[in-house]
Structure formats: structure tokens, C-alpha cells
Design an enzyme around this catalytic site. Structure first.
Site, PDB file in Angstrom:
ATOM      1  N   GLU A   1     -38.713 -42.841  71.529  1.00  0.00           N
ATOM      2  CA  GLU A   1     -38.877 -41.899  70.410  1.00  0.00           C
ATOM      3  C   GLU A   1     -38.193 -42.446  69.155  1.00  0.00           C
ATOM      4  O   GLU A   1     -38.730 -42.372  68.050  1.00  0.00           O
ATOM      5  CB  GLU A   1     -38.275 -40.524  70.767  1.00  0.00           C
ATOM      6  CG  GLU A   1     -39.030 -39.760  71.852  1.00  0.00           C
ATOM      7  CD  GLU A   1     -38.787 -40.298  73.261  1.00  0.00           C
ATOM      8  OE1 GLU A   1     -37.841 -41.092  73.460  1.00  0.00           O
ATOM      9  OE2 GLU A   1     -39.555 -39.942  74.168  1.00  0.00           O
TER      10      GLU A   1
ATOM     11  N   SER B   1     -34.203 -45.650  72.503  1.00  0.00           N
ATOM     12  CA  SER B   1     -35.285 -44.957  73.210  1.00  0.00           C
ATOM     13  C   SER B   1     -36.622 -45.104  72.474  1.00  0.00           C
ATOM     14  O   SER B   1     -36.660 -45.382  71.271  1.00  0.00           O
ATOM     15  CB  SER B   1     -34.938 -43.467  73.362  1.00  0.00           C
ATOM     16  OG  SER B   1     -35.097 -42.828  72.114  1.00  0.00           O
TER      17      SER B   1
ATOM     18  N   GLU C   1     -31.429 -57.678  70.854  1.00  0.00           N
ATOM     19  CA  GLU C   1     -31.543 -57.033  72.161  1.00  0.00           C
ATOM     20  C   GLU C   1     -32.981 -56.555  72.395  1.00  0.00           C
ATOM     21  O   GLU C   1     -33.558 -56.769  73.449  1.00  0.00           O
ATOM     22  CB  GLU C   1     -30.564 -55.846  72.227  1.00  0.00           C
ATOM     23  CG  GLU C   1     -30.563 -55.124  73.558  1.00  0.00           C
ATOM     24  CD  GLU C   1     -29.545 -53.972  73.616  1.00  0.00           C
ATOM     25  OE1 GLU C   1     -28.766 -53.807  72.661  1.00  0.00           O
ATOM     26  OE2 GLU C   1     -29.550 -53.259  74.628  1.00  0.00           O
TER      27      GLU C   1
ATOM     28  N   GLN D   1     -21.310 -54.504  77.332  1.00  0.00           N
ATOM     29  CA  GLN D   1     -21.533 -53.945  75.993  1.00  0.00           C
ATOM     30  C   GLN D   1     -21.031 -52.496  75.925  1.00  0.00           C
ATOM     31  O   GLN D   1     -21.617 -51.614  76.564  1.00  0.00           O
ATOM     32  CB  GLN D   1     -23.045 -53.978  75.702  1.00  0.00           C
ATOM     33  CG  GLN D   1     -23.445 -53.385  74.368  1.00  0.00           C
ATOM     34  CD  GLN D   1     -24.970 -53.267  74.232  1.00  0.00           C
ATOM     35  OE1 GLN D   1     -25.673 -53.079  75.219  1.00  0.00           O
ATOM     36  NE2 GLN D   1     -25.468 -53.374  73.016  1.00  0.00           N
ATOM     37  N   GLY D   2     -19.981 -52.271  75.159  1.00  0.00           N
ATOM     38  CA  GLY D   2     -19.428 -50.918  75.024  1.00  0.00           C
ATOM     39  C   GLY D   2     -19.867 -50.261  73.722  1.00  0.00           C
ATOM     40  O   GLY D   2     -19.086 -50.217  72.760  1.00  0.00           O
ATOM     41  N   TYR D   3     -21.093 -49.778  73.691  1.00  0.00           N
ATOM     42  CA  TYR D   3     -21.598 -49.066  72.502  1.00  0.00           C
ATOM     43  C   TYR D   3     -21.655 -47.551  72.772  1.00  0.00           C
ATOM     44  O   TYR D   3     -20.994 -46.769  72.114  1.00  0.00           O
ATOM     45  CB  TYR D   3     -23.025 -49.541  72.178  1.00  0.00           C
ATOM     46  CG  TYR D   3     -23.154 -50.776  71.306  1.00  0.00           C
ATOM     47  CD1 TYR D   3     -22.169 -51.741  71.255  1.00  0.00           C
ATOM     48  CD2 TYR D   3     -24.302 -50.980  70.545  1.00  0.00           C
ATOM     49  CE1 TYR D   3     -22.310 -52.868  70.472  1.00  0.00           C
ATOM     50  CE2 TYR D   3     -24.457 -52.105  69.751  1.00  0.00           C
ATOM     51  CZ  TYR D   3     -23.461 -53.041  69.715  1.00  0.00           C
ATOM     52  OH  TYR D   3     -23.623 -54.149  68.936  1.00  0.00           O
ATOM     53  N   SER D   4     -22.482 -47.165  73.789  1.00  0.00           N
ATOM     54  CA  SER D   4     -22.796 -45.740  73.989  1.00  0.00           C
ATOM     55  C   SER D   4     -21.590 -44.949  74.494  1.00  0.00           C
ATOM     56  O   SER D   4     -20.736 -45.480  75.216  1.00  0.00           O
ATOM     57  CB  SER D   4     -23.920 -45.591  75.015  1.00  0.00           C
ATOM     58  OG  SER D   4     -25.003 -46.392  74.662  1.00  0.00           O
TER      59      SER D   4
HETATM   60  C1  LIG Z   1     -30.098 -48.335  82.534  1.00  0.00           C
HETATM   61  C2  LIG Z   1     -29.330 -48.188  81.245  1.00  0.00           C
HETATM   62  C3  LIG Z   1     -28.470 -49.195  80.848  1.00  0.00           C
HETATM   63  C4  LIG Z   1     -27.714 -49.048  79.688  1.00  0.00           C
HETATM   64  N1  LIG Z   1     -26.798 -50.016  79.365  1.00  0.00           N
HETATM   65  C5  LIG Z   1     -25.979 -49.830  78.312  1.00  0.00           C
HETATM   66  C6  LIG Z   1     -24.922 -50.755  78.037  1.00  0.00           C
HETATM   67  O1  LIG Z   1     -24.733 -51.759  78.741  1.00  0.00           O
HETATM   68  N2  LIG Z   1     -24.105 -50.504  76.982  1.00  0.00           N
HETATM   69  C7  LIG Z   1     -24.269 -49.419  76.162  1.00  0.00           C
HETATM   70  O2  LIG Z   1     -23.516 -49.277  75.210  1.00  0.00           O
HETATM   71  N3  LIG Z   1     -25.259 -48.509  76.409  1.00  0.00           N
HETATM   72  C8  LIG Z   1     -26.106 -48.691  77.456  1.00  0.00           C
HETATM   73  N4  LIG Z   1     -27.096 -47.756  77.733  1.00  0.00           N
HETATM   74  C9  LIG Z   1     -27.174 -46.552  76.899  1.00  0.00           C
HETATM   75  C10 LIG Z   1     -28.426 -46.458  76.048  1.00  0.00           C
HETATM   76  O3  LIG Z   1     -28.365 -47.312  74.935  1.00  0.00           O
HETATM   77  C11 LIG Z   1     -28.593 -44.982  75.638  1.00  0.00           C
HETATM   78  O4  LIG Z   1     -28.864 -44.275  76.835  1.00  0.00           O
HETATM   79  C12 LIG Z   1     -29.708 -44.776  74.654  1.00  0.00           C
HETATM   80  O5  LIG Z   1     -29.362 -45.286  73.400  1.00  0.00           O
HETATM   81  C13 LIG Z   1     -30.063 -43.265  74.500  1.00  0.00           C
HETATM   82  O6  LIG Z   1     -28.924 -42.510  74.251  1.00  0.00           O
HETATM   83  P1  LIG Z   1     -28.550 -41.204  75.111  1.00  0.00           P
HETATM   84  O7  LIG Z   1     -28.621 -41.565  76.552  1.00  0.00           O
HETATM   85  O8  LIG Z   1     -27.273 -40.663  74.589  1.00  0.00           O
HETATM   86  O9  LIG Z   1     -29.741 -40.172  74.846  1.00  0.00           O
HETATM   87  P2  LIG Z   1     -29.909 -39.245  73.552  1.00  0.00           P
HETATM   88  O10 LIG Z   1     -29.658 -40.056  72.343  1.00  0.00           O
HETATM   89  O11 LIG Z   1     -29.105 -38.002  73.747  1.00  0.00           O
HETATM   90  O12 LIG Z   1     -31.444 -38.907  73.629  1.00  0.00           O
HETATM   91  C14 LIG Z   1     -31.965 -37.852  74.447  1.00  0.00           C
HETATM   92  C15 LIG Z   1     -33.455 -37.700  74.113  1.00  0.00           C
HETATM   93  O13 LIG Z   1     -33.634 -37.321  72.742  1.00  0.00           O
HETATM   94  C16 LIG Z   1     -34.495 -38.242  72.063  1.00  0.00           C
HETATM   95  N5  LIG Z   1     -34.030 -38.432  70.683  1.00  0.00           N
HETATM   96  C17 LIG Z   1     -32.755 -38.685  70.285  1.00  0.00           C
HETATM   97  N6  LIG Z   1     -32.692 -38.812  68.941  1.00  0.00           N
HETATM   98  C18 LIG Z   1     -33.972 -38.676  68.486  1.00  0.00           C
HETATM   99  C19 LIG Z   1     -34.569 -38.713  67.169  1.00  0.00           C
HETATM  100  N7  LIG Z   1     -33.842 -38.963  66.091  1.00  0.00           N
HETATM  101  N8  LIG Z   1     -35.910 -38.528  67.087  1.00  0.00           N
HETATM  102  C20 LIG Z   1     -36.658 -38.284  68.197  1.00  0.00           C
HETATM  103  N9  LIG Z   1     -36.153 -38.203  69.454  1.00  0.00           N
HETATM  104  C21 LIG Z   1     -34.822 -38.419  69.598  1.00  0.00           C
HETATM  105  C22 LIG Z   1     -34.365 -39.527  72.866  1.00  0.00           C
HETATM  106  O14 LIG Z   1     -35.508 -40.344  72.722  1.00  0.00           O
HETATM  107  C23 LIG Z   1     -34.227 -39.007  74.287  1.00  0.00           C
HETATM  108  O15 LIG Z   1     -35.495 -38.723  74.825  1.00  0.00           O
HETATM  109  C24 LIG Z   1     -27.870 -47.881  78.882  1.00  0.00           C
HETATM  110  C25 LIG Z   1     -28.759 -46.888  79.272  1.00  0.00           C
HETATM  111  C26 LIG Z   1     -29.474 -47.016  80.448  1.00  0.00           C
HETATM  112  C27 LIG Z   1     -30.407 -45.895  80.845  1.00  0.00           C
END
Ligand SMILES: Cc1cc2nc3c(=O)[nH]c(=O)nc-3n(C[C@H](O)[C@H](O)[C@H](O)COP(=O)(O)OP(=O)(O)OC[C@H]3O[C@@H](n4cnc5c(N)ncnc54)[C@H](O)[C@@H]3O)c2cc1C
Length: 392
Positions: free
Chosen positions: A378, A376, A245, A126-129
Site C-alpha cells: 500500500e 508495504s 533494499e 537492521q534495527g529500523y522498525s
Molecule cells: C518478515 C519480516 C521481516 C522484517 N524484517 C525487518 C528487519 O530486519 N528490520 C526492520 O527494521 N524491520 C523489519 N520488518 C518490518 C517491516 O519493515 C514493517 O513490518 C513494515 O514496514 C510495515 O510496518 P508495520 O508492520 O508497523 O505495519 P503498519 O505500518 O502498521 O501497517 C499496517 C497496515 O496499514 C497499511 N498502511 C500503513 N500506512 C499506510 C498509508 N500511508 N497508506 C496506505 N496504507 C497504509 C500497511 O500497508 C499495512 O497493510 C520486517 C517485517 C517482516 C514481516
């Protein structure tokens, strides 16, 4: 909501229980129960066994090779899978992309991709993030520019689970910069992860294992016909996929098994000359976890009742995701507490320690991620506040 099974459902439960008893390899069960990271070969072999029995794509309609079960039968199947100690499997193709293609794909896409997911020939990632675009996914920058009959993709994706095992990737890309961010996103299928211009760099996670990657795209050509939905419809497709998901990430059935396992360990293992379950603090913690899990199971029944009535999983899936993942984390904490001394020499080989505890710290560490991936905690709380409580 009626939570009593009918006689037919009880017969179905018996059949599934027997199947797992006869087909789940002991070694796989032991590894799964003890939190050992499975190899690609082990995962694929198990998924092929499920596929051959018609039990891999259990949520799919019969038209595409699913068993055509009711929501209750699917619930029973998953509960029996977890109780038997079988791993959950890799969901990217089965639970995420499959339903998306059925809802938004062309006939050609369905015929090309769905059978290969069902037969476990393809592994999708899955290429989202992206770096800087996780919770705020709509800000993603990975660019796809039309050139003749192809899109040319440039940019990067991060945290891509098992990209190094996958042969294909479904991706969110930016196809328009001159509109509202959501309206400029498209959903595209990358057919070959070994194509020129794709580079996969490993990321070692906190458990010391390689599950995650950063993927780089440098002028990667993807045919226009690989768009799912229209250009600019990617956000709608992505949101549809995310509700599917989230419901599965809650992992209630697996947490129940985990708790049963911990109770069994507490009965058998001695600490300071007496069984662990005679320690009042361990007994209290086990009881707390059991109470939380019963409450969670009823929340799960509520979403099941919705699905059984033909309603799509709604914002309640966010509630389930928050509580389900918090429970996974607290159970892993309890395992480390129970392991005591034996949790200490993590990853240094501690051959003298009980097998049940050898991966307790590894699992505890990795599960810090479950309140992050799939949206997440939050961000899920924001959804609950707005959609369920009517705040904001
Ligand atoms: C083990 C693992 C597997 C993953 N697998 C995949 C994958 O296969 N494909 C893929 O595409 N992605 C994947 N991800 C990515 C995952 O979806 C993101 O890590 C997640 O959406 C959070 O984004 P971020 O890491 O950029 O954190 P950020 O969005 O930068 O968040 C940082 C902090 O800020 C808080 N925050 C952010 N916005 C808000 C808001 N509006 N209100 C309150 N708090 C907020 C968050 O809760 C967090 O604590 C994976 C992540 C992990 C850890």
C-alpha cells in the site's frame, strides 16, 4: 534499451555458469529449491565460498574489494545464481550497510567494517522498525542521549530479522525530540549484540520458524564515533538504504527459477492418474505466471538500463517491489494448489509426500510477509501514485 549481450558478456555468463556448477553443494541447492529454511552455519559456509571466489560483494567498487563489474554483469551474475539454484544470501551488510558506509561513513568506519562484511566475519541486522513505527518510520521513539563520548540507547526494535544470528546492528535512533520528526533521527552502529543491556526475544513467524525478533535496549552505551553521517542526518541515510533494499526484494531471477521448477514438477508428477500438466487449470495458471514474469523481467531491464546509465534506482523500484512480491506470492499459491493433498500435512512430517511439496505450505505462509517488509504494498502504491503518476 538494448537487451542483447555483447560477446564479452556472453563469455562472462559462461564463466559464472561454470563456477556455480562446480561450487554449489548439491544439498544446499536441493534445500533452496524445496524451500527449506537454512541454518546459520549453512548460510555462513556458502557466503564464505562466495567471498573466497570474490563473488560476495558483487555490487561493491574494486576499492573496497568488489569485482568492479558493470550493472549488466551484476544482472548476469544474479540470473546465473538463481538459475543454478543458489540461495540469495543475507543482504543486510552486503546490500544495505555496505553502500551506506561508502556514501556516508568516515574513512575509519569504512576501514573497520567493510572488510569484515566482505570476508563474511560480521553478520549485521537492521534495527529500523518499532512497535507502532513501521510504515510511519519517522515516528520512531528508540532514544539515544549523549553522555560524554557515548550515546546511551533506550527503547525497542521489532521484526529484526536474524538479530539472534547477528553480532552487529545498524539502528535508527531518536537524538532530538524538539524538531520535525525526520530531523531528529540518527543512524548508529551497534558493535556488539551481546553487550550489556541488549536483550533479544524471539518471534515465531507464520511458517513456524524463528527468523524474527524483538530487541530491547536498556541503557546501552555506544561510542559517538559510531554515528553514520551527522547527528540528525539519519533519515537521509535511511532513505538511501531503502531504495537499495527494495530493488533486491523483487526477486525476479528467483521467481523465474521457481516457475521453471514448478513446470518440471507438473511434467513429472501424477495426480489422478495423469501428469499434473495435463490438468487444464494447472496449465492455465502456469501460463499466467509465465506471462506476468516476462512483463516483470522487462520492468527489471528498465531499472537495469537506469543503473547502467549511472542513475540511482528511482521510484520505479517501488513498482518492481509491488509486482515482484505479488508474483512470489502467486507462485507459492500455485505450488500449494499443485501439491494438493500433499500440502495438507504441513509441519507434521509427511514423509510419504514428494520432497518438492513438503515445504510448499511453509513457503506459502512465510511469503505473506514479502508484501509487508521493505515497505508495504500500500505504501509503495502511494509512492507510485505521487512520484510516477503525479497524483496527490
Ligand atoms: C518478515 C519480516 C521481516 C522484517 N524484517 C525487518 C528487519 O530486519 N528490520 C526492520 O527494521 N524491520 C523489519 N520488518 C518490518 C517491516 O519493515 C514493517 O513490518 C513494515 O514496514 C510495515 O510496518 P508495520 O508492520 O508497523 O505495519 P503498519 O505500518 O502498521 O501497517 C499496517 C497496515 O496499514 C497499511 N498502511 C500503513 N500506512 C499506510 C498509508 N500511508 N497508506 C496506505 N496504507 C497504509 C500497511 O500497508 C499495512 O497493510 C520486517 C517485517 C517482516 C514481516
Amino acid at each position: 534499451m538494448n537487451i542483447d549481450y555483447t560477446p564479452e558478456e556472453l563469455a562472462f555468463q559462461k564463466k559464472i555458469r561454470k563456477w556455480f556448477k562446480e561450487n554449489l553443494p548439491d544439498d544446499l541447492k536441493r534445500k533452496n529449491l524445496n524451500g527449506v529454511t537454512l541454518t546459520k552455519e549453512e548460510i555462513v559456509a556458502w557466503q564464505k565460498t562466495l567471498s573466497e571466489a570474490g563473488y560476495l560483494v558483487v555490487g561493491w567498487p574494486q576499492e573496497w574489494g568488489g569485482p568492479g563489474w558493470t550493472a549488466t554483469q551484476r544482472y548476469i551474475f544474479d540470473a546465473e545464481r538463481a538459475t543454478a539454484g543458489a540461495p540469495v544470501g543475507i543482504s543486510m551488510g552486503i546490500i544495505m550497510l555496505g553502500p551506506v558506509l561508502m556514501a556516508f561513513g568516515t574513512q575509519e568506519q569504512k576501514e573497520k567494517y567493510l572488510p569484515k562484511i566482505r570476508n563474511c566475519e560480521d553478520w549485521w541486522c537492521q534495527g529500523y522498525s518499532e512497535p507502532g513505527s513501521g510504515s510511519d518510520l519517522a515516528s520512531l521513539k528508540c532514544q539515544a542521549v549523549l553522555d560524554g563520548d557515548d550515546y546511551v540507547i533506550n527503547g525497542t526494535k521489532i521484526w529484526t530479522t536474524y538479530a539472534h544470528f547477528a553480532n552487529r546492528c545498524f539502528c535508527l535512533v531518536r537524538t532530538n525530540n524538539d524538531c520535525k520528526p525526520q530531523a531528529g533521527i540518527s543512524f548508529i552502529l551497534i558493535d556488539d549484540m551481546s553487550a550489556p543491556g541488549i536483550e533479544i526475544q524471539p518471534i515465531t513467524s507464520i511458517d513456524g520458524e524463528h527468523h524474527l525478533n524483538q530487541v530491547f535496549f536498556d541503557n546501552v552505551r555506544v561510542p559517538k564515533k559510531n554515528l553514520v553521517g551527522a547527528e540528525g542526518q539519519g533519515w537521509t541515510v535511511a532513505k538511501y538504504l531503502l531504495t537499495h533494499e527494495r530493488t533486491t526484494i523483487a526477486g525476479v531471477a528467483d521467481s523465474k527459477l521457481n516457475l521453471t521448477n514448478l513446470k518440471e514438477i507438473a511434467r513429472k508428477k501424477q495426480m489422478n492418474g495423469k501428469p499434473l500438466n495435463e490438468d487444464p487449470s494447472i496449465r492455465r495458471r502456469l501460463a499466467e505466471e509465465e506471462i506476468k514474469l516476462i512483463a516483470l523481467e522487462y520492468t527489471n531491464f528498465r531499472t537495469l538500463a537506469d543503473t547502467a546509465a549511472g542513475r540511482a534506482p528511482g521510484p520505479e523500484s517501488s513498482l518492481l517491489k509491488i509486482k515482484g512480491t505479488e508474483t512470489q506470492q502467486s507462485l507459492s499459491e500455485l505450488a500449494v494448489e499443485m501439491a494438493g493433498y500433499f500440502a495438507f500435512p504441513w509441519k507434521t512430517g509427511a514423509p510419504e509426500g514428494p520432497e518438492e511439496f513438503q515445504h510448499a505450505t511453509e513457503r506459502y505462509n512465510f511469503l505473506r510477509a514479502c508484501t509487508i517488509y521493505g515497505g508495504s504494498t500500500e505504501v509503495q502504491k502511494n509512492v507510485v501514485a505521487k512520484m510516477l503518476l503525479g497524483l496527490g
